[in-house]
Design an enzyme around this catalytic site. Structure first.
Site, short mmCIF file in Angstrom:
data_model
loop_
_atom_site.label_atom_id
_atom_site.label_comp_id
_atom_site.label_asym_id
_atom_site.label_seq_id
_atom_site.Cartn_x
_atom_site.Cartn_y
_atom_site.Cartn_z
N ASN A 17 -2.97 -8.59 -1.09
CA ASN A 17 -3.43 -8.34 0.26
C ASN A 17 -5.03 -8.91 0.51
OD1 ASN A 17 -3.27 -4.46 1.52
ND2 ASN A 17 -3.64 -6.52 2.69
N ASN A 69 -8.16 -3.68 10.60
CA ASN A 69 -7.21 -4.94 10.48
C ASN A 69 -7.64 -5.95 11.28
OD1 ASN A 69 -5.00 -3.03 9.53
ND2 ASN A 69 -4.89 -1.95 11.37
N CYS A 78 -6.25 2.39 3.14
CA CYS A 78 -5.71 0.89 2.64
C CYS A 78 -5.94 1.01 1.22
CB CYS A 78 -6.76 -0.19 3.20
SG CYS A 78 -6.25 -1.73 2.54
N GLY A 79 -4.83 0.92 0.47
CA GLY A 79 -4.95 1.24 -1.03
C GLY A 79 -5.32 0.11 -1.76
N ARG A 218 0.92 -2.95 10.32
CA ARG A 218 0.48 -2.71 11.84
C ARG A 218 -0.91 -3.44 11.82
NH1 ARG A 218 -1.57 3.43 13.07
NH2 ARG A 218 -2.74 3.14 11.40
N CYS A 226 1.11 -4.46 0.68
CA CYS A 226 0.52 -3.47 1.51
C CYS A 226 0.75 -2.23 0.62
CB CYS A 226 1.12 -3.27 2.59
SG CYS A 226 0.56 -1.73 3.57
N1 LIG Z 1 -2.28 -2.21 8.60
C1 LIG Z 1 -2.06 -0.81 8.14
C2 LIG Z 1 -3.34 -0.54 7.02
C3 LIG Z 1 -3.33 -1.53 6.03
C4 LIG Z 1 -2.68 -0.78 4.57
C5 LIG Z 1 -2.99 -1.63 3.36
N2 LIG Z 1 -2.91 -2.86 3.33
C6 LIG Z 1 -2.88 -0.77 2.16
O1 LIG Z 1 -2.78 -1.55 1.09
O2 LIG Z 1 -2.67 0.30 2.34
C7 LIG Z 1 -2.28 0.29 9.30
O3 LIG Z 1 -3.09 0.04 10.24
O4 LIG Z 1 -1.87 1.28 8.91
#
Ligand SMILES: N[C@@H](CCC[C@H](N)C(=O)O)C(=O)O
Length: 290
Positions: A17, A69, A78-79, A218, A226
């Site tokens: 990521n 984002n 965002c983990g 998203r 993700c």
């Molecule tokens: N795009 C997502 C948030 C991203 C999550 C992330 N990459 C993770 O590692 O948790 C959103 O807008 O919900």
């Protein structure tokens, strides 16, 4: 002038990521959606999420973290990014546990069970249709009525839906590579059933201890990992009684271990955080948006 102009950043990744970390605790200032988009522009640095550390607002927390984002929208959680931030903090302070405030609440992170691994407590998943949120009532969110493709031969259908601080839909498939996620992802992300849009995941259950996923994020698009999608998938599969409460998740960019802890229903995510390089934002990047 943007608060990011001339500021240093760290390019990192969490299981693939793409993450950029900016520490504004010493020079706080607002970061706008335009700023976030400028960073992601071709002359900037490519990322899925931009993690911006602002000064702590609550006692006992290290920072208030805003998560952007690459389309400029903000995410609650965002983990993978949290593990990257935790690694930076641990390396600078010598500590091995830290609490952050995000728009999804307080998050605890700590050094994982082996070198190079970090654990994030992602909190409690939410399954109620208003919490995800969905545009209309669904009593059972283990599988909602949603499909794409011909009505009598849908290509993807009946996703599980979960909030992990952000909305997720998980479609159960036999082969995660067999679908054009770059095409279906944006259609599903923006489907009217998801008033705040959604992260879209294809998931294949290998066995009770192992799931393979691919995610369209998203606000960021196709990603190599993700973290919150991995958490959402693990709890959704456990709710369907198809996996154990601790599972290995294989993503295009790496591996994550997800435990849905029995005693308090918190979801713990463990995985790597990789440092790539450091840089400084060219003020010209923000010139057209300041
Ligand atoms: N795009 C997502 C948030 C991203 C999550 C992330 N990459 C993770 O590692 O948790 C959103 O807008 O919900």
């Amino acid at each position: 002038m943007s608060a990011l102009a001339n500021h240093s950043y760290a390019k990192m990744n969490g299981a693939g990521n793409e993450i950029v970390v900016v520490d504004l605790r010493d020079r706080p200032g607002p970061v706008t959606a335009d700023d976030a988009r400028a960073v992601a522009s071709p002359k900037g640095v490519h990322y899925d999420q931009l993690m911006v550390l602002q000064p702590p607002r609550l006692q006992g927390t290290e920072a208030y973290i805003r998560i952007y984002n690459n389309d400029g929208s903000e995410a609650g959680a965002c983990g993978n990014g949290m593990r990257c931030v935790a690694r930076r903090i641990f390396e600078a302070s010598g500590e091995n546990a830290v609490t952050f405030e995000t728009n999804a609440g307080l998050l605890n992170c700590w050094q994982g069970p082996a070198a190079g691994l970090y654990t994030v407590d992602m909190g409690v998943p939410k399954f109620g249709w208003q919490d995800i949120p969905l545009a209309e009532e669904f009593r059972d969110t283990r599988g909602i009525e949603l499909q794409i493709g011909p009505i009598d031969a849908p290509i993807l259908h009946t996703p599980s839906v979960v909030s992990m601080g952000n909305p997720h839909a998980i479609f159960w498939v036999e082969d995660v590579e067999a679908y054009d996620l770059g095409r279906f992802g944006p259609l599903l992300e923006n489907h009217p059933i998801f008033p705040e849009r959604a992260n879209i995941t294809l998931a294949h259950i290998v066995d009770r201890d192992h799931i393979t996923i691919r995610t369209w994020e998203r606000g960021a698009g196709l990603t190599r990992a993700c973290g919150s999608a991995a958490c959402a998938t693990a709890v959704a599969a456990a709710r369907l009684k198809r996996v154990n409460r601790t599972v290995q998740i294989t993503l295009p960019g790496g591996e994550l271990t997800i435990e849905w802890r029995e005693r308090d229903d918190h979801v713990l995510m463990t995985g790597p955080a990789v440092f790539e390089f450091e840089g400084q934002f060219d003020p010209a990047l923000f010139a057209s948006v300041s």
